[in-house]
Write a protein that holds these residues in place. Structure first.
Motif, PDB file in Angstrom:
ATOM      1  N   GLY A   1      17.697  -5.625 -49.784  1.00 42.75           N
ATOM      2  CA  GLY A   1      16.027  -6.150 -49.090  1.00 42.75           C
ATOM      3  C   GLY A   1      16.865  -7.015 -47.810  1.00 42.75           C
ATOM      4  O   GLY A   1      18.190  -7.189 -47.497  1.00 42.75           O
ATOM      5  N   TYR A   2      15.644  -7.645 -46.960  1.00 43.24           N
ATOM      6  CA  TYR A   2      16.848  -8.085 -45.579  1.00 43.24           C
ATOM      7  C   TYR A   2      15.749  -9.936 -46.399  1.00 43.24           C
ATOM      8  O   TYR A   2      16.009 -10.453 -47.074  1.00 43.24           O
ATOM      9  CB  TYR A   2      15.208  -7.907 -45.351  1.00 43.24           C
ATOM     10  CG  TYR A   2      14.473  -6.358 -44.491  1.00 43.24           C
ATOM     11  CD1 TYR A   2      15.609  -6.044 -43.327  1.00 43.24           C
ATOM     12  CD2 TYR A   2      14.293  -5.646 -45.560  1.00 43.24           C
ATOM     13  CE1 TYR A   2      15.733  -4.568 -43.180  1.00 43.24           C
ATOM     14  CE2 TYR A   2      13.932  -4.405 -44.288  1.00 43.24           C
ATOM     15  CZ  TYR A   2      14.785  -3.790 -43.494  1.00 43.24           C
ATOM     16  OH  TYR A   2      14.094  -1.903 -42.962  1.00 43.24           O
ATOM     17  N   ASN A   3      17.211 -10.169 -45.747  1.00 43.67           N
ATOM     18  CA  ASN A   3      17.095 -11.887 -45.425  1.00 43.67           C
ATOM     19  C   ASN A   3      16.087 -12.102 -44.718  1.00 43.67           C
ATOM     20  O   ASN A   3      15.858 -12.225 -43.459  1.00 43.67           O
ATOM     21  CB  ASN A   3      18.828 -12.722 -44.948  1.00 43.67           C
ATOM     22  CG  ASN A   3      18.141 -13.699 -44.554  1.00 43.67           C
ATOM     23  OD1 ASN A   3      16.999 -14.336 -44.202  1.00 43.67           O
ATOM     24  ND2 ASN A   3      19.198 -14.502 -44.991  1.00 43.67           N
ATOM     25  N   ILE A   4      14.491 -12.714 -44.850  1.00 42.93           N
ATOM     26  CA  ILE A   4      13.759 -13.093 -44.686  1.00 42.93           C
ATOM     27  C   ILE A   4      13.628 -14.104 -43.342  1.00 42.93           C
ATOM     28  O   ILE A   4      13.208 -13.624 -42.246  1.00 42.93           O
ATOM     29  CB  ILE A   4      12.305 -13.661 -45.654  1.00 42.93           C
ATOM     30  CG1 ILE A   4      11.981 -12.657 -46.187  1.00 42.93           C
ATOM     31  CG2 ILE A   4      11.471 -14.208 -44.609  1.00 42.93           C
ATOM     32  CD1 ILE A   4      11.389 -12.928 -47.532  1.00 42.93           C
ATOM     33  N   GLU A   5      14.449 -15.248 -43.423  1.00 44.27           N
ATOM     34  CA  GLU A   5      14.515 -15.517 -41.753  1.00 44.27           C
ATOM     35  C   GLU A   5      14.720 -15.361 -41.225  1.00 44.27           C
ATOM     36  O   GLU A   5      14.613 -15.286 -40.390  1.00 44.27           O
ATOM     37  CB  GLU A   5      15.261 -16.887 -43.275  1.00 44.27           C
ATOM     38  CG  GLU A   5      15.466 -18.540 -41.159  1.00 44.27           C
ATOM     39  CD  GLU A   5      15.512 -19.579 -42.331  1.00 44.27           C
ATOM     40  OE1 GLU A   5      15.730 -20.049 -43.150  1.00 44.27           O
ATOM     41  OE2 GLU A   5      15.540 -20.340 -40.990  1.00 44.27           O
TER      42      GLU A   5
ATOM     43  N   LEU B   1       5.767 -15.052 -46.209  1.00 44.88           N
ATOM     44  CA  LEU B   1       6.706 -15.177 -47.104  1.00 44.88           C
ATOM     45  C   LEU B   1       7.488 -16.393 -47.027  1.00 44.88           C
ATOM     46  O   LEU B   1       7.827 -16.856 -48.236  1.00 44.88           O
ATOM     47  CB  LEU B   1       7.676 -14.065 -47.378  1.00 44.88           C
ATOM     48  CG  LEU B   1       6.905 -12.543 -47.489  1.00 44.88           C
ATOM     49  CD1 LEU B   1       7.413 -11.565 -46.616  1.00 44.88           C
ATOM     50  CD2 LEU B   1       6.054 -12.499 -48.809  1.00 44.88           C
ATOM     51  N   LYS B   2       8.459 -16.411 -46.256  1.00 41.99           N
ATOM     52  CA  LYS B   2       8.577 -17.882 -45.472  1.00 41.99           C
ATOM     53  C   LYS B   2       8.368 -19.293 -46.331  1.00 41.99           C
ATOM     54  O   LYS B   2       8.953 -19.627 -47.000  1.00 41.99           O
ATOM     55  CB  LYS B   2       9.847 -17.925 -44.888  1.00 41.99           C
ATOM     56  CG  LYS B   2      11.097 -18.546 -44.382  1.00 41.99           C
ATOM     57  CD  LYS B   2      11.057 -18.967 -42.665  1.00 41.99           C
ATOM     58  CE  LYS B   2      10.144 -19.149 -41.799  1.00 41.99           C
ATOM     59  NZ  LYS B   2      11.005 -19.347 -40.559  1.00 41.99           N
ATOM     60  N   LYS B   3       7.187 -19.322 -45.735  1.00 42.29           N
ATOM     61  CA  LYS B   3       6.640 -20.605 -46.421  1.00 42.29           C
ATOM     62  C   LYS B   3       5.805 -20.422 -48.210  1.00 42.29           C
ATOM     63  O   LYS B   3       6.121 -21.354 -48.530  1.00 42.29           O
ATOM     64  CB  LYS B   3       4.909 -20.459 -45.442  1.00 42.29           C
ATOM     65  CG  LYS B   3       4.706 -21.857 -45.551  1.00 42.29           C
ATOM     66  CD  LYS B   3       3.500 -21.840 -44.496  1.00 42.29           C
ATOM     67  CE  LYS B   3       2.383 -21.425 -44.807  1.00 42.29           C
ATOM     68  NZ  LYS B   3       1.363 -21.026 -43.537  1.00 42.29           N
TER      69      LYS B   3
ATOM     70  N   THR C   1      12.877 -15.940 -49.804  1.00 42.81           N
ATOM     71  CA  THR C   1      13.955 -15.824 -48.971  1.00 42.81           C
ATOM     72  C   THR C   1      14.557 -14.224 -49.321  1.00 42.81           C
ATOM     73  O   THR C   1      15.377 -13.623 -47.543  1.00 42.81           O
ATOM     74  CB  THR C   1      15.749 -16.295 -49.690  1.00 42.81           C
ATOM     75  OG1 THR C   1      15.385 -15.801 -51.472  1.00 42.81           O
ATOM     76  CG2 THR C   1      15.530 -17.575 -49.947  1.00 42.81           C
ATOM     77  N   ARG C   2      14.450 -13.331 -49.861  1.00 37.32           N
ATOM     78  CA  ARG C   2      14.457 -11.617 -49.148  1.00 37.32           C
ATOM     79  C   ARG C   2      13.614 -10.857 -49.869  1.00 37.32           C
ATOM     80  O   ARG C   2      12.851 -10.891 -50.769  1.00 37.32           O
ATOM     81  CB  ARG C   2      16.033 -11.478 -50.196  1.00 37.32           C
ATOM     82  CG  ARG C   2      17.160 -12.124 -50.184  1.00 37.32           C
ATOM     83  CD  ARG C   2      18.661 -11.848 -50.119  1.00 37.32           C
ATOM     84  NE  ARG C   2      18.491 -10.252 -49.844  1.00 37.32           N
ATOM     85  CZ  ARG C   2      19.631 -10.193 -48.540  1.00 37.32           C
ATOM     86  NH1 ARG C   2      19.823 -11.682 -47.984  1.00 37.32           N
ATOM     87  NH2 ARG C   2      20.013  -9.947 -48.046  1.00 37.32           N
TER      88      ARG C   2
END
Lengths: 207, 207
Positions: free
Chosen positions: B63-67, B23-25, B29-30
């Motif tokens: 939501g969550y912060n992905i990083e 997802l980050k790639k 971001t969230r």
């Protein structure tokens, strides 16, 4: 895809098959569900429940006949009916798989090996030449493989998968990190995520 | 070995880590637990339960912060603290693993490669020479690896395992078909049974 039995049960079948094979090799002829469960780290009732999904295999008072039970589980898995298999991606991992996996004991017959790199085309691996991936269509139309091992890079996986499925491939053994999700109907995808296994080990070591 | 969290939960951590990385790639971001659950084929409540085992990672309303979430899961897995790793068995599979596994992204640093075959000793793989397995004791006493990949034949696995554990190895990534069961205390064994995965695929194809 067979859907009458749950995947956790299905995933235990190869383990049963493997354990029974080791017992047979060690000279045992019969085993009780209690003994088998102790060796496998399952409960006896779990084993009986699993076996009941397939009719129970009729344990006698003195246990299962190991040879019969193993061959029955092998038949359920389909190991007696070989599917024609190709490997796409003949790098280190594709070659290791070609050389070291006993396909014919696992229900498959390896019939071809493909790579995109011109420089490796023609090299012999596991007794057959690496073919050019450009010849994949022609080969599949003539030889009718039903299963492909994907040992290609992430970026190539989706396109190769699409091409193979159009050519009649019904199963993918996916070593690429590409996630096929529900991309194909009526195609079984078995993902091997070695990195996940390694990270699990890293967690277990706890240092 | 950490034992406060159940193994099924532990086994999902690398999957979360991998999905979040993708997802980050892809530039996200969230993500909400609902979205993440759909992508991963889990339920949102399963994900929240899993995350609660580690304090919950504080999902906000949006939501969550992905990083942050990925790096937190990585820290729990131990990926930020590299364990020194050797590979014993430098055949096709050992070489493929040496060349293709991103050890340093999985919490390990590859420091040595060993084989029993005199004819391959000295060959370069992944930037290092294959060493003679006869030098294993000396190497381990000097370099203190904590984890070993076992890509040796079935018949060699138990003896090599015993030797490695005496030399301080705390984790085995076992590709041999040998079943270590409870042979060692305080040693984590992660088995990779490629044949089981392949037989599962054979069952799913159902032909």
């Amino acid at each position: 895809m067979q859907s009458d039995v749950s995947m956790p049960v299905v995933r235990r079948l190869p383990r049963y098959y493997r354990f029974l094979g080791e017992l047979k090799k060690a000279g045992y002829t019969r085993i009780s569900s209690r003994e088998l469960s102790q060796r496998m780290g399952l409960t006896a009732s779990q084993i009986r429940q699993d076996f009941n999904c397939f009719g129970g295999f009729g344990q006698q008072g003195y246990g299962y006949n190991i040879e019969l039970l193993q061959s029955e589980i092998g038949r359920i898995l389909g190991l007696d009916r070989l599917q024609r298999l190709i490997i796409v991606g003949a790098g280190n991992l594709g070659r290791a798989i070609a050389n070291q996996i006993a396909f014919e004991e696992r229900g498959f017959k390896l019939i071809g090996l493909f790579d995109a790199k011109e420089s490796v085309v023609g090299q012999m691996v596991a007794g057959m030449p690496i073919r050019n991936v450009a010849d994949l269509d022609e080969f599949c139309r003539a030889e009718l493989p039903t299963v492909a091992v994907l040992t290609v890079p992430f970026d190539a996986a989706a396109a190769i998968g699409d091409q193979l499925v159009k050519l009649g491939i019904k199963g993918l053994w996916n070593f690429s990190h590409y996630d096929f999700g529900n991309r194909y109907e009526n195609v079984s995808v078995e993902n091997v995520h070695l990195g996940d296994s390694l990270m699990t080990l890293r967690y277990m070591i706890n240092g």
